[in-house]
Design a protein around this motif. Structure first.
Motif, mmCIF file in Angstrom:
data_model
loop_
_atom_site.group_PDB
_atom_site.id
_atom_site.type_symbol
_atom_site.label_atom_id
_atom_site.label_comp_id
_atom_site.label_asym_id
_atom_site.label_seq_id
_atom_site.Cartn_x
_atom_site.Cartn_y
_atom_site.Cartn_z
ATOM 1 N N LYS A 145 0.825 -1.202 0.000
ATOM 2 C CA LYS A 145 0.000 0.000 0.000
ATOM 3 C C LYS A 145 0.860 1.253 0.000
ATOM 4 C CE LYS A 145 -4.127 -1.894 2.235
ATOM 5 N NZ LYS A 145 -4.981 -1.868 3.453
ATOM 6 N N LYS A 146 1.912 1.241 0.818
ATOM 7 C CA LYS A 146 2.813 2.393 0.905
ATOM 8 C C LYS A 146 3.508 2.628 -0.435
ATOM 9 C CE LYS A 146 5.522 5.515 2.924
ATOM 10 N NZ LYS A 146 6.494 5.782 1.873
ATOM 11 N N LYS A 147 3.958 1.571 -1.055
ATOM 12 C CA LYS A 147 4.629 1.698 -2.348
ATOM 13 C C LYS A 147 3.673 2.210 -3.418
ATOM 14 C CE LYS A 147 8.249 -1.750 -1.557
ATOM 15 N NZ LYS A 147 8.809 -3.058 -1.959
ATOM 16 N N LEU A 148 2.442 1.727 -3.384
ATOM 17 C CA LEU A 148 1.441 2.202 -4.350
ATOM 18 C C LEU A 148 1.161 3.691 -4.159
ATOM 19 C CD1 LEU A 148 -1.243 -0.623 -4.630
ATOM 20 C CD2 LEU A 148 0.110 0.343 -6.496
ATOM 21 N N GLU A 149 1.096 4.120 -2.921
ATOM 22 C CA GLU A 149 0.861 5.541 -2.653
ATOM 23 C C GLU A 149 2.016 6.388 -3.169
ATOM 24 O OE1 GLU A 149 -1.192 8.770 -1.835
ATOM 25 O OE2 GLU A 149 -1.966 6.727 -1.645
ATOM 26 N N ASP A 150 3.240 5.901 -2.996
ATOM 27 C CA ASP A 150 4.413 6.616 -3.512
ATOM 28 C C ASP A 150 4.365 6.702 -5.036
ATOM 29 O OD1 ASP A 150 5.346 6.949 -0.957
ATOM 30 O OD2 ASP A 150 6.746 5.243 -1.040
ATOM 31 N N ILE A 151 3.915 5.630 -5.668
ATOM 32 C CA ILE A 151 3.788 5.622 -7.125
ATOM 33 C C ILE A 151 2.775 6.663 -7.581
ATOM 34 C CG2 ILE A 151 2.976 4.236 -9.090
ATOM 35 C CD1 ILE A 151 4.177 1.773 -7.648
ATOM 36 N N ARG A 152 1.650 6.746 -6.863
ATOM 37 C CA ARG A 152 0.620 7.737 -7.194
ATOM 38 C C ARG A 152 1.164 9.164 -7.057
ATOM 39 N NH1 ARG A 152 -2.934 4.053 -4.467
ATOM 40 N NH2 ARG A 152 -4.542 3.250 -5.878
ATOM 41 N N LYS A 153 1.859 9.420 -5.974
ATOM 42 C CA LYS A 153 2.394 10.756 -5.731
ATOM 43 C C LYS A 153 3.424 11.165 -6.782
ATOM 44 C CE LYS A 153 1.735 10.766 -0.713
ATOM 45 N NZ LYS A 153 2.424 10.710 0.620
ATOM 46 N N SER A 154 4.073 10.197 -7.376
ATOM 47 C CA SER A 154 5.103 10.472 -8.392
ATOM 48 C C SER A 154 4.534 10.550 -9.806
ATOM 49 C CB SER A 154 6.175 9.377 -8.347
ATOM 50 O OG SER A 154 6.767 9.291 -7.073
ATOM 51 N N ASN A 155 3.192 10.504 -9.930
ATOM 52 C CA ASN A 155 2.533 10.509 -11.240
ATOM 53 C C ASN A 155 2.960 9.318 -12.102
ATOM 54 O OD1 ASN A 155 0.903 12.954 -11.115
ATOM 55 N ND2 ASN A 155 2.857 14.047 -11.068
ATOM 56 N N LEU A 156 3.231 8.192 -11.423
ATOM 57 C CA LEU A 156 3.679 6.992 -12.135
ATOM 58 C C LEU A 156 2.683 5.841 -12.002
ATOM 59 C CD1 LEU A 156 7.478 7.020 -11.172
ATOM 60 C CD2 LEU A 156 6.419 7.858 -13.295
ATOM 61 N N TYR A 157 1.527 6.117 -11.392
ATOM 62 C CA TYR A 157 0.521 5.070 -11.205
ATOM 63 C C TYR A 157 -0.096 4.690 -12.552
ATOM 64 C CZ TYR A 157 -3.390 2.538 -9.113
ATOM 65 O OH TYR A 157 -4.297 1.570 -8.755
ATOM 66 N N ARG A 158 -0.299 3.400 -12.736
ATOM 67 C CA ARG A 158 -0.831 2.907 -14.004
ATOM 68 C C ARG A 158 -2.127 2.142 -13.791
ATOM 69 N NH1 ARG A 158 4.541 3.569 -14.551
ATOM 70 N NH2 ARG A 158 5.471 3.735 -16.628
ATOM 71 N N THR A 159 -3.029 2.290 -14.743
ATOM 72 C CA THR A 159 -4.251 1.501 -14.778
ATOM 73 C C THR A 159 -4.419 0.936 -16.183
ATOM 74 O OG1 THR A 159 -5.594 3.428 -15.366
ATOM 75 C CG2 THR A 159 -5.410 2.892 -13.011
ATOM 76 N N ARG A 160 -5.242 -0.074 -16.293
ATOM 77 C CA ARG A 160 -5.531 -0.657 -17.609
ATOM 78 C C ARG A 160 -6.809 -0.036 -18.140
ATOM 79 N NH1 ARG A 160 -5.511 -6.883 -16.166
ATOM 80 N NH2 ARG A 160 -6.744 -6.023 -14.458
ATOM 81 N N LEU A 161 -6.691 0.588 -19.294
ATOM 82 C CA LEU A 161 -7.817 1.313 -19.877
ATOM 83 C C LEU A 161 -8.443 0.510 -21.010
ATOM 84 C CD1 LEU A 161 -9.422 4.011 -20.180
ATOM 85 C CD2 LEU A 161 -7.665 4.724 -21.806
ATOM 86 N N ILE A 162 -9.742 0.335 -20.962
ATOM 87 C CA ILE A 162 -10.478 -0.244 -22.091
ATOM 88 C C ILE A 162 -10.982 0.921 -22.929
ATOM 89 C CG2 ILE A 162 -12.455 -1.623 -22.815
ATOM 90 C CD1 ILE A 162 -12.201 -3.158 -20.162
ATOM 91 N N LEU A 163 -10.470 1.036 -24.134
ATOM 92 C CA LEU A 163 -10.845 2.165 -24.977
ATOM 93 C C LEU A 163 -12.302 2.035 -25.424
ATOM 94 C CD1 LEU A 163 -7.717 2.635 -27.302
ATOM 95 C CD2 LEU A 163 -8.349 3.954 -25.281
#
Length: 373
Positions: free
Chosen positions: A2-20
């Motif tokens: 959870k902590k690592k994911l939050e750091d990723i979000r804060k760094s604008n590096l969070y990724r999601t899978r988008l269905i176009l």
């Protein structure tokens, strides 16, 4: 986590899978020749589906090897002008498996700085010494070859077309250096197959033919519009890999359905060179139209063009604004690219038109002019 994911979000590096959603013009797909929805292949698949197994059921060395995979491998051998070919489940399996199988602790691997992650991980899994040379800097490569001595083999590993840059390895110079130092070249043609060298790949683009010291890797998931990967080389090499490559031995063989699609699309690729011609013309058209609007894309004569924006936040903003205009260009951020090199990676497909490109350029201009950080 959870902590690592939050750091990723804060760094604008969070990724999601988008269905176009429907109605989006996709400028991020690697479907360069628009074969993933090839109507003729779909028609033939429907006509033949009753006699094709849905799965292979086992690894190739147990009972999963099928006639359709054999036909595909033979077609690829002919296409790549090599003695023999091995088809595997993905490009990742091809690179990690090959590099681990053919290297030993006495060997040295010289790898381009911007090689694909699957090559990097293959080197990590191998027992060979690793030497990284600056991107496409063959003077740096030769200097490192001079300094590094070994009783084993030397391998030079490179992408043919670099996936996040779009530039092409200087293969003519690379081959001269490799021959001088008796090094084996492993070239990953994932993004060159179907595009360069009349579609055959990088070495043909530079006027060369395969020899026993060139190993060609490629995927079936990009210009071929299917899934899977292949390794082409000498008969001895492929026979050795069949017996020693762990990612081939311990993986279930590709579905015969997938191999059927790959075989038909590969034949279409060879039969319809106009697809490649159009893609390359449209790629140059995008570069020129963007330049007229003072949008400076990196363009190297391939369907991959990049707009380097630096900040992750800016790349995400441009992507999201384009999506509102029903255009999709993915923001590429670290660790896929180096820090400070976030970008929009634009890919051109046969399905695109000049009107699509004009809209993209117009939209990019508006978005860039309105961005204030």
């Amino acid at each position: 986590m959870k902590k690592k994911l939050e750091d990723i979000r804060k760094s604008n590096l969070y990724r999601t899978r988008l269905i176009l959603p429907d109605g989006i013009t996709d400028f991020s797909s690697n479907d360069y020749l628009a074969l993933k929805d090839n109507p003729e292949t779909k028609k033939q698949l429907c006509l033949n589906i009753k006699k094709i197994s849905l799965g292979s059921g086992a690894s190739p060395l147990i009972s999963g090897y099928t006639d359709i995979q054999k036909q595909l491998e033979e077609e690829l051998s002919q296409f790549k002008e090599s003695e023999k070919c091995l088809v595997v489940g993905s490009g990742y399996l091809a690179n990690t498996g090959l590099i681990q199988a053919i290297t030993s602790p006495e060997d040295i691997i010289f790898s381009d700085q911007l090689n694909h992650a699957s090559i990097i991980d293959g080197i990590r899994l191998s027992r060979a010494k690793k030497v990284i040379y600056r991107h496409n800097d063959l003077n740096d490569l030769e200097n490192k070859l001079k300094k590094e001595h070994t009783t084993g083999f030397r391998f030079i590993i490179t992408d043919g077309v670099f996936s996040m840059e779009g530039d092409i390895v200087s293969f003519d110079k690379l081959k001269t250096i490799a021959d001088r130092y008796r090094a084996v070249i492993i070239i990953d043609d994932a993004h060159a197959t179907g595009i360069l060298g009349e579609g055959k790949g990088t070495i043909f683009h530079f006027g060369f033919k395969p020899d026993e010291n060139i190993i060609q890797i490629g995927t079936l998931s990009k210009a071929v519009g299917s899934y899977g990967a292949f390794i082409c080389g000498s008969r001895v090499l492929i026979d050795y890999l069949i017996n020693r490559m762990r990612t081939q031995i311990f993986s279930t063989a590709l579905s015969p359905v997938q191999n059927f699609i790959s075989l038909l699309n590969l034949k279409t690729l060879q039969r319809e060179p106009f697809r490649r011609t159009k893609v390359l013309k449209l790629s140059e058209y995008l570069y020129k139209q963007a330049k007229k609007e003072k949008i400076y894309l990196n363009f190297y004569g391939t369907p991959i063009l990049t707009l380097i924006v630096g900040e992750e936040k800016k790349a995400l903003y441009i992507r999201d604004q384009l999506l509102k205009k029903k255009l999709f260009v993915q923001a590429i951020r670290p660790p896929t690219v180096p820090e400070g090199k976030s970008r929009l990676r634009i890919t051109i497909s046969y399905k695109h038109s000049e009107n699509d490109i004009n809209l993209l350029v117009k939209s990019l201009k508006e978005i860039l002019e309105n961005y204030h950080g």
